[in-house]
Write a protein that holds these residues in place. Sequence first.
Motif, PDB file in Angstrom:
ATOM      1  N   ILE A  60       0.856  -1.241   0.056  1.00 46.09           N
ATOM      2  CA  ILE A  60      -0.172   0.013   0.007  1.00 46.09           C
ATOM      3  C   ILE A  60       0.936   1.259   0.034  1.00 46.09           C
ATOM      4  N   GLU A  61       1.912   1.266   0.694  1.00 48.45           N
ATOM      5  CA  GLU A  61       2.947   2.429   0.800  1.00 48.45           C
ATOM      6  C   GLU A  61       3.567   2.450  -0.472  1.00 48.45           C
ATOM      7  N   ALA A  62       3.676   1.596  -1.295  1.00 52.33           N
ATOM      8  CA  ALA A  62       4.265   1.678  -2.565  1.00 52.33           C
ATOM      9  C   ALA A  62       3.476   2.585  -3.636  1.00 52.33           C
ATOM     10  N   VAL A  63       2.075   2.197  -3.579  1.00 55.55           N
ATOM     11  CA  VAL A  63       0.959   2.886  -4.146  1.00 55.55           C
ATOM     12  C   VAL A  63       0.993   4.235  -3.661  1.00 55.55           C
ATOM     13  N   VAL A  87      -7.116  -0.744   8.168  1.00 58.17           N
ATOM     14  CA  VAL A  87      -5.795  -0.337   7.552  1.00 58.17           C
ATOM     15  C   VAL A  87      -5.873   1.421   7.705  1.00 58.17           C
ATOM     16  N   HIS A  88      -4.826   1.895   8.101  1.00 59.40           N
ATOM     17  CA  HIS A  88      -4.708   3.291   8.581  1.00 59.40           C
ATOM     18  C   HIS A  88      -3.366   3.816   7.837  1.00 59.40           C
ATOM     19  N   ALA A  89      -3.460   4.741   6.942  1.00 57.77           N
ATOM     20  CA  ALA A  89      -2.629   5.443   6.299  1.00 57.77           C
ATOM     21  C   ALA A  89      -2.112   6.766   6.953  1.00 57.77           C
ATOM     22  N   ILE A  90      -0.591   6.768   7.259  1.00 52.65           N
ATOM     23  CA  ILE A  90      -0.322   8.115   7.758  1.00 52.65           C
ATOM     24  C   ILE A  90       0.516   8.856   6.552  1.00 52.65           C
ATOM     25  N   ILE A  91       0.189   9.948   6.193  1.00 50.58           N
ATOM     26  CA  ILE A  91       0.740  10.622   5.026  1.00 50.58           C
ATOM     27  C   ILE A  91       1.678  11.930   5.327  1.00 50.58           C
ATOM     28  N   SER A  98      -5.312  15.344  -1.226  1.00 47.94           N
ATOM     29  CA  SER A  98      -6.608  15.297  -0.828  1.00 47.94           C
ATOM     30  C   SER A  98      -6.979  13.732  -0.593  1.00 47.94           C
ATOM     31  N   GLU A  99      -7.642  13.386   0.445  1.00 49.25           N
ATOM     32  CA  GLU A  99      -8.111  12.221   0.796  1.00 49.25           C
ATOM     33  C   GLU A  99      -8.748  11.380  -0.365  1.00 49.25           C
ATOM     34  N   ASP A 100      -9.733  12.198  -0.962  1.00 53.11           N
ATOM     35  CA  ASP A 100     -10.390  11.658  -2.189  1.00 53.11           C
ATOM     36  C   ASP A 100      -9.399  11.340  -3.171  1.00 53.11           C
ATOM     37  N   ASP A 101      -8.414  12.218  -3.561  1.00 52.23           N
ATOM     38  CA  ASP A 101      -7.449  11.923  -4.752  1.00 52.23           C
ATOM     39  C   ASP A 101      -6.658  10.390  -4.442  1.00 52.23           C
ATOM     40  N   ALA A 115      -8.966   7.615  -4.644  1.00 45.79           N
ATOM     41  CA  ALA A 115      -9.069   7.074  -6.070  1.00 45.79           C
ATOM     42  C   ALA A 115      -7.920   6.559  -6.789  1.00 45.79           C
ATOM     43  N   HIS A 116      -6.765   6.959  -6.238  1.00 50.53           N
ATOM     44  CA  HIS A 116      -5.433   6.470  -6.784  1.00 50.53           C
ATOM     45  C   HIS A 116      -5.345   5.030  -6.488  1.00 50.53           C
ATOM     46  N   ILE A 117      -5.664   4.739  -5.165  1.00 51.85           N
ATOM     47  CA  ILE A 117      -5.359   3.272  -4.389  1.00 51.85           C
ATOM     48  C   ILE A 117      -6.314   2.273  -4.950  1.00 51.85           C
ATOM     49  N   ALA A 118      -7.824   2.912  -5.282  1.00 53.63           N
ATOM     50  CA  ALA A 118      -8.667   2.092  -5.784  1.00 53.63           C
ATOM     51  C   ALA A 118      -8.641   1.551  -7.107  1.00 53.63           C
ATOM     52  N   GLU A 119      -7.869   2.428  -8.058  1.00 51.83           N
ATOM     53  CA  GLU A 119      -7.445   1.832  -9.243  1.00 51.83           C
ATOM     54  C   GLU A 119      -6.298   0.865  -9.302  1.00 51.83           C
TER      55      GLU A 119
END
Length: 115
Positions: free
Chosen positions: A27-30, A54-58, A68-71, A74-78
Amino acid sequence: EDGFLYVIGRRTDLILRGGENVYPAEIEAVLSECAGVAACVVIGLPHEDLGESVHAIIEVQDPARPPSEDDLRAHIAERLDRYKCPASYEFVLEPLRDAAGKVRRSKLRDERIGN
């Protein structure tokens, strides 16, 4: 004493989410591909039904223009299966690596769950 070798302390390198194995590094790589992300760490947080979520710290590159969280979603979902997608995101300004360049997942997790 009995000739067995036990490896300990690597538990945070795997998140068990609803019976599925989730590897934070994948996930971190993506997430690292996303604009505005300087660094990221993915950890598992306790979840009543799933075991862990799953929790992501950015770590943001530019505090004036964080991603943005939405961006990010979307990036991860693809790129990843749905069960691997972070349920929550947290944006920080401080470095996620220590002076030795190591990510201390256990410490980050403990700070978030109050241990």
